[in-house]
Design a protein around this motif. Structure first.
Motif, PDB file in Angstrom:
ATOM      1  N   PHE A 153       4.179  -1.071   3.565  1.00 31.01           N
ATOM      2  CA  PHE A 153       3.560   0.247   3.416  1.00 31.01           C
ATOM      3  C   PHE A 153       4.620   1.259   2.992  1.00 31.01           C
ATOM      4  N   LYS A 175       3.060  -7.489   4.947  1.00 32.99           N
ATOM      5  CA  LYS A 175       2.483  -6.215   4.523  1.00 32.99           C
ATOM      6  C   LYS A 175       3.596  -5.170   4.392  1.00 32.99           C
ATOM      7  N   LYS A 192       0.854  -1.184   0.000  1.00 32.74           N
ATOM      8  CA  LYS A 192       0.000   0.000   0.000  1.00 32.74           C
ATOM      9  C   LYS A 192       0.894   1.240   0.000  1.00 32.74           C
ATOM     10  N   GLY A 193       0.576   2.183  -0.884  1.00 33.20           N
ATOM     11  CA  GLY A 193       1.351   3.416  -0.913  1.00 33.20           C
ATOM     12  C   GLY A 193       1.452   3.986  -2.307  1.00 33.20           C
TER      13      GLY A 193
END
Length: 246
Positions: free
Chosen positions: A211, A209, A67-68
Motif C-alpha cells: 500500500f 500486499k 494499491k495507492g
C-alpha cells in the motif's frame, strides 16, 4: 503435517538462496556494475537493479498487489516502508520506478560480488557508529542534489522480536524530508513477515500486499514538529498493518 511444512519451507528457502546467488552474479557483474561509476549512468543502473529485484522476487514464487496513488516520475521523494525481510529490498525495487538509493546496512557490503555493487548503489550506515550515522545525512544530501530519491526503512532494521508489529522509528528519514524539502511517500508491506521470514523453517510462496498509504507534501512538518511527523507516519503504517490482519 508440521514437519512436512517445515521441510517445504526449508527447501523453498534453499531455492531462494540458489536463484539469488545465480541472478545476483548475472545482473551485478554484467548489467549493473558497468553503470555504477558515473552518476549520470545511474538511471540505466537502476533499470537493471529493478530487473534484478523483479527476477528474484517472482522466481521465488512471490507476487504482489499494489494499491495507492502513482508517484510523479519527475519528483524526488523520501520513500519509507516497514521492514520485516531481506526480500523487502527486491519488493521496493519492483514498486518504485523513480531512481532511488537505499540507506542500508554497511554489513551487506561484505557479501562477495553483491557487496561491490552495493557499496556503489546504496548509502551505507553502521548503526553502531555515531560517526557513520552522521555521515549518512551528508551522503544523502549529495545524492539528492544529483536528483535521486532516497529509500529508508525507518525502523533501522528488522526487529529481532518477531512478535513486534512495527518497531520504533528513527529520525533519519524525517530529518531528510524536512531539511531537503522533499515529499515523503509512505508504504506498508503486508504479508512479507509471514511469507519470507529469516527463519529457515517457516514461510512459503504467495501474495504480498503493498500500500502506498499517502504522499505527505514537502513543508507539512518542520524540525520543531518532527516528532509529530514521525508519529503520523508510524500510525499510518501501523494502522494499515493492523487492517491487513483482519
Amino acid at each position: 503435517m508440521n514437519t512436512i511444512k517445515k521441510g517445504l519451507s526449508f527447501l523453498w528457502k534453499c531455492w531462494f538462496v540458489l536463484i539469488t546467488i545465480i541472478f545476483s552474479f548475472i545482473f551485478t557483474v554484467f548489467l549493473i556494475y558497468p553503470f555504477t561509476f558515473r552518476d549520470k549512468d545511474y538511471k540505466r543502473c537502476y533499470f537493471f537493479m529493478r530487473g534484478w529485484g523483479l527476477t528474484i522476487f517472482y522466481l521465488s514464487g512471490l507476487w504482489y498487489v499494489f494499491k495507492g496513488q502513482p508517484l510523479d516520475k519527475n519528483q524526488q521523494y523520501i520513500i519509507v516502508a516497514n521492514h520485516t525481510s531481506f526480500m523487502d529490498i527486491m519488493l521496493m525495487f519492483t514498486v518504485i520506478k523513480n531512481p532511488m538509493m537505499f540507506v542500508g546496512k554497511a554489513e551487506l557490503a561484505k557479501f562477495p560480488i553483491f557487496g561491490a555493487v552495493y557499496k556503489r548503489t546504496a548509502i551505507l550506515v553502521d548503526r553502531k557508529s555515531k560517526r557513520s550515522r552522521a555521515e549518512v545525512f551528508k551522503k544523502a544530501a549529495e545524492k539528492i542534489e544529483k536528483g535521486f530519491s532516497i529509500c529508508v526503512f525507518p525502523e533501522g532494521g528488522v526487529p529481532d522480536d518477531t512478535s513486534i508489529t512495527l518497531d520504533n522509528f528513527k529520525n533519519g528519514a524525517f530529518t531528510m524530508s524536512i531539511e531537503h524539502n522533499l515529499p515523503m511517500a509512505v508504504h506498508t508491506i503486508c504479508g512479507m513477515k509471514e511469507r519470507m521470514p529469516y527463519d529457515w523453517f517457516t514461510g512459503l510462496p504467495g501474495k504480498i500486499k503493498v500500500f502506498r498509504n499517502e504522499v505527505i507534501p514537502a513543508g507539512t512538518y518542520t524540525k520543531e514538529t518532527i516528532n509529530d511527523f514521525k508519529k503520523h507516519v508510524y500510525d499510518s503504517i501501523y494502522n494499515q498493518l493492523t487492517e491487513c490482519k483482519k
